[in-house]
Design an enzyme around this catalytic site. Sequence first.
Site, short mmCIF file in Angstrom:
data_model
loop_
_atom_site.label_atom_id
_atom_site.label_comp_id
_atom_site.label_asym_id
_atom_site.label_seq_id
_atom_site.Cartn_x
_atom_site.Cartn_y
_atom_site.Cartn_z
N VAL A 37 0.90 -1.05 0.07
CA VAL A 37 0.05 -0.05 0.15
C VAL A 37 0.77 0.96 -0.07
CG1 VAL A 37 -1.83 1.29 1.01
CG2 VAL A 37 -1.79 -1.26 1.40
N ASP A 152 -12.77 -12.30 3.07
CA ASP A 152 -11.50 -12.03 3.85
C ASP A 152 -11.70 -11.16 4.94
OD1 ASP A 152 -8.86 -12.47 4.43
OD2 ASP A 152 -8.14 -11.11 2.90
#
Length: 797
Positions: A37, A152
């Site tokens: 990220v 998830d």
Amino acid sequence: MSDSPDHTSSGVDSLRAALRDRYALEQEIGAGGMARVYLARDLRHRRQVAIKVLRPDLGIPLGGERFLREIEVAAGLQHPHIVPVYDSGAVPDGSALDGSAPWFVMPFIEGESLRDRLRRDGRLEVADALRITREVAGALGYAHSHGVVHRDIKPENILLSGGVALVADFGIARAIESGAGAGSRGRLTQIGFRVGTPEYMSPEQALSGDDVDARTDQYALAAVLFEMLSGEPAFTGPTPQAIMTASITGPRPDPRRDRPELPVELGRVVARGLARDPAERYPDVVAFADAAQASAPSASMGGGPRRAAWLIFAGLTLVVGLAAFLLGRRASGSAVARGAETMAVVPFTSAGQGLELMGEGMVDLLSTNLNAVGGIRTVDPRTVLARWRAHAGKDPAGLDAALAVARDVGAGSVLMGSVVAAGGAVRISAELHSVRGDELARARVDGPADSVLPLVDRLSVAVLRDIWRSREPVPSLQVSSITSSSLDAIRAFLRGEQFYRRGDWDSAIVAYGRATELDSTFALASFRLATAYGWLGGLGAPGYRAASEAGFRHASRLPPRDRQLMNGFQLFSAGNPAAIDSLRRYTADHPEDAQGWYLLGEALFHSWPVTAPTPDSVNAAFNRVLRLDSTLTPALVHPIELALANRDHPAFERYVGLLGTRASADLAELARAGGEVVWGQGITDSLARILYRPPRLLWSVLAAAIRSPTATSDSVMTFAATLERAAPASIGRQLSGTGRTSTVAGMGRLREARLLADSLGSGGSGFGKQLVASLLMSGVLPPTYEREAVDRWERTS
């Protein structure tokens, strides 16, 4: 943290080069088994974003249609507890033989993940754990209703910002599985990657991974709740395979194993959510969260019985102008318990899918009712909400935060509570506490989901009974009688409020229009519909006239204070300068009413040809609005226009900065285009086209061009010609006249400019009148023109 082989510096350089026209990568802020990220700057919208780049060896082909289609579905999810997806794509990666590096863009969320908090604090307080569970369940329930399963859910994908839980990475797991081919999936196993996380993976997902449904998200959320309560995962083991084997074959763990003080029923709820067989779990994830809440009465908001299925109460959101329209006349002289004379109503907590923002609506509705009681004054909802945002992050559902708000706003007591909905029923509970923390009143009401407003009336009276000290009867309170009795109409109205606040007037018109279709007597919706039409087409637009007339027809349903406000609005709608005096009297009587100040600012701005107010006097009204309610985007539009017209760059930057991320993308781009024309590259064809978007900044940039110290007849002529080329066909002829008027005005030929302006301003032409107003603002028309122009318009309109 060192780079792994599949994310070399050359790969980052490729990404930076591929995205350089849209995003400027700043730094890496996170990495995991699936992605890295990066913090980046969105160059178009001037905001910070997070760009998640998936591992290229996942085997997703460049431009993989199935992957991008799944991301597109996820990007369509719009929910207060879902981190949205702004953008996505993929770039080639030389380290992958047949794959690419897919990326997607999200807002940068300030705060921490639930994983960060668990690492820092260990297990959480029961109330915090249940609140986070409820908020995540709301997001999941919304996604499930749109056919999206997360697959998830884990603490890493639950972000905590300002005391609110946000779910990230919706659709990413499914996108990876859909985007990678069969061979690629086999390779995923070889490289040790699996979609899902063993500690939170349901047995059916661990066994096959295919065709799992919403119940796998319920299992994962139950595992997260277990960890929040006990401080340890529900299933552990030395390897991922061992963990999954335990979840498939082992007994269901009880969080009371490590925390025996937990309610027995809460342990049973968690165990059911973790059931091996999906059919043995709760009917849906929201039912699971509500069962957990009901099993711990001391941590629940309402202390009510458990519910099995919750009403989809979609679209209820922040009630923006409701307080301004609904607040009743204040009275004095009644005897109520000490401390109850001045109340602050803080946002209620909520449970049930779609109810997340209903709590802020209760601030307005209860303030309306209780403010009408003699001897009680409720603090203006906008003031309360502003202070609530400063305190709620520390304790979003707690008494301490509520008491801190009450003390900040000078109230003697604070009203807090909860709203829950179940199977066609609604329960609203409330508690009133003095600023010392003493309980003054407690009330609870139940009823059908289509009677929320009557329930608010009943709750108000129930609270009042506990604090009433007079021998006179307890007064009746009827907020429902002055709004709409149609719950569907109220939903549509509140949806419109959300769009209106952002400056998304097209969407607001659709929502308000739906509200008036469902209830033709809904005065509030009609008034707001008129205002939205006014932003798009001016006060002479047919939609504006029809909506405002409908509102005036049914204004008698409003209480006296609001009828007084509507009198000012009616004068404003008719173009009568007396609206200014009417609204000044109103704001003097009600200085904390943001809607009154907003209408005064509108009246001052639009009366320019008549009263020629200074920019400071106009901005003063809008500045007062922004102090009372900083999230009302429309209050920034006219100050931005004035800053452009007067070439006041510091003011322009200040007001555009306040737009922040609250404004619609179109409105933000329009403001930036105006600044670019006046202080940047100057007028271009592409910028001119943007300037035609409502509410149109043509006149402001035109005035700025004429007022420029370097303006010449040639520069004004070139400027006007560029505007004319970009004009939609419907106003091309009028713009041609505008160009000629601007040109001769810039050359100093004021007599000729007056004649041309008259030709455009006659016959009620809003286009011509705005041109004249801009010429007046720029000072190119003499002061005596104002009265003459008004006289002519009155004769010809």
